[in-house]
Design an enzyme around this catalytic site. Structure first.
Site, PDB file in Angstrom:
ATOM      1  N   LYS A 105      29.305 -27.746 113.406  1.00 13.23           N
ATOM      2  CA  LYS A 105      29.555 -28.973 114.167  1.00 13.23           C
ATOM      3  C   LYS A 105      30.473 -29.907 113.377  1.00 13.23           C
ATOM      4  O   LYS A 105      31.372 -30.531 113.929  1.00 13.23           O
ATOM      5  CB  LYS A 105      28.228 -29.670 114.515  1.00 13.23           C
ATOM      6  N   GLN A 165      19.269 -32.420 114.443  1.00  6.08           N
ATOM      7  CA  GLN A 165      19.248 -30.967 114.574  1.00  6.08           C
ATOM      8  C   GLN A 165      17.808 -30.489 114.777  1.00  6.08           C
ATOM      9  O   GLN A 165      16.923 -30.809 113.995  1.00  6.08           O
ATOM     10  CB  GLN A 165      19.857 -30.312 113.327  1.00  6.08           C
ATOM     11  N   ASP A 173      23.256 -35.556 122.809  1.00  3.31           N
ATOM     12  CA  ASP A 173      22.574 -34.312 123.167  1.00  3.31           C
ATOM     13  C   ASP A 173      22.037 -34.366 124.596  1.00  3.31           C
ATOM     14  O   ASP A 173      21.712 -33.329 125.179  1.00  3.31           O
ATOM     15  CB  ASP A 173      21.406 -34.053 122.199  1.00  3.31           C
TER      16      ASP A 173
END
Lengths: 285, 285
Positions: free
Chosen positions: A45, A89, A112
């Site tokens: 990422k 994460q 997200d």
């Protein structure tokens, strides 16, 4: 490759915004512990951000951190105007309450798209979420870019996770597909899958979906990434999808490969959500 | 009758709470304008409250009220500890933004369950909404009370409204049914409905679902309430469901009648949500 094309578009837009108003989008990633797969994802990422000109901020906390310590960093990023997206994460260590931690992320920076308020808006007609979860958004984007018609089509989503299956079903329905959701309690899943024009599989079972389960000409998006033993590989394993690729290719009109199909799209959508967030914050079209 | 039985249970619980801690649940209803059907619904809700011992508060505002005036009353009820549930009767006059008005209701008093945060939690595994929308909750409660197994069954929801279809589909999925959602863009809906063990129809099309569309032995919950011309009725019309009742009775194992099937369950669930809210506020089991 579509993901590459999207990243090029994002690169151009990031540059345009920087030149016009001097703002560079920023993504903060919080990693707790040192799970090997998570470390790899976070590194990818970060690299992806760099490749399109998005600033990335990384915090790595030890496995035995407390929930409060993680939330402290989330608050810091919530208040930091150079950060437009915050990503925690997953999975978190088992001693943490994932819900508490994720709820701490400012909904305006929830790139997200996992906040229940975003999911609620995704489910409701006439409402719009601030962010759509990256993997299902990537699946739909793939269908759009390959000009696959969704409206009026029969779609089957295999798996009902919060991260992929459920939001993918909601997205397909928003696009006027007729959606069925198949899961671990479904009897004879192949009977339903057989009628599908579009299949999104996110179930985590290697090669579960066989060629004989598919309607000829179906379009198959395979989100599964499952390690299986492979004596020929130096690592001792290889990655396969939920769908038996070789069989599916003979029946379907299109099948995404694993690895390489949906994965790069997920990261491209994360970059896209971060860019959108920066644009929204600065009211930049 | 199941709705009557539920109301008797609520009556007993309301009394028990009053005797134990001196608290009586309260429901506030806000009605804007004088639509005939809305006036009837509100009157029925008020009567239902009285019949189980729940306090009801009613505000009637003229059709030409402003959004701000409605929200002022919502705020008042948000801050009133004797009110545990707030219901804004829909539809609102067209000059108001329904979303703005509904978002003003404190999520702890959202007994209609329409707040996107409640819908988001309903959609997510491992999360629980504070309230579930009354009509779909009533449908599922009917299935439970008649001991219809849901887990592993094929269910089809006809219609995808925010108020019934969508939350009904989410509820059925939470109960481990395999759910398909049929809507106005679905081609050949009968092909999908034919496979369903459980059907919830909320589409507003009189007698749309024919007996020949049903799987023998299916259970049919008909949420539709559609007026059709009837020269034999003094009112000139009668109410029918989405499902052709006479035909369906010959094929299905159970069909809810219209009127009288789901309607009373909706009101019972509104009372149940109001009671739950009062219990939660006062931490009373």
């Amino acid at each position: 490759m579509v993901a590459k094309q999207i990243r090029d578009e994002i690169t151009a837009e990031v540059l345009k915004m920087k030149e016009a108003i001097g703002v560079v989008p920023g993504l903060a990633v919080i990693l707790v512990g040192d799970r090997k797969d998570s470390v790899t994802y976070v590194r990818n990422k970060k690299k992806a951000c760099e490749s399109v000109g998005i600033n990335s901020f990384e915090v790595r906390l030890p496995e035995d951190s407390t929930e409060q310590e993680v939330i402290k960093f989330i608050s810091k990023f919530n208040n930091d105007p150079s950060v437009h997206g915050i990503l925690v994460q997953l999975p978190l260590p088992s001693h943490m309450d994932e819900q508490n931690v994720l709820n701490a992320v400012d909904i305006e920076k929830d790139v997200d798209g996992f906040h229940p308020l975003n999911i609620g808006r995704l489910a409701m007609r006439g409402r719009d979420p601030l962010f759509v979860p990256c993997t299902p958004k990537g699946c739909i984007e793939l269908l759009h870019r390959y000009a696959v018609e969704i409206k009026g089509k029969r779609a089957v989503v295999i798996g009902r996770s919060n991260i992929v299956g459920m939001p993918a079903a909601l997205l397909l329905q928003r696009e006027d597909a007729t959606v069925s959701i198949v899961h671990s309690r479904t009897k004879n899943p192949e009977e339903i899958i057989k009628h599908a024009d579009i299949i999104i599989s996110a179930v985590g079972q290697p090669n579960m979906v066989r060629g004989s389960w598919l309607k000829p000409g179906a379009v198959v998006i395979d989100v599964g990434i499952n390690p299986v033993e492979d004596a020929n590989s130096p690592r001792g394993y290889k990655l396969v999808g939920d769908v038996c690729y070789e069989e599916a290719c003979k029946v379907a009109s299109a099948v995404t490969p694993v690895p390489g199909g949906v994965g790069p799209m997920t990261i491209a959508m994360l970059l896209s959500n971060t860019l959108s967030s920066a644009k929204r914050t600065h009211n930049f079209q």
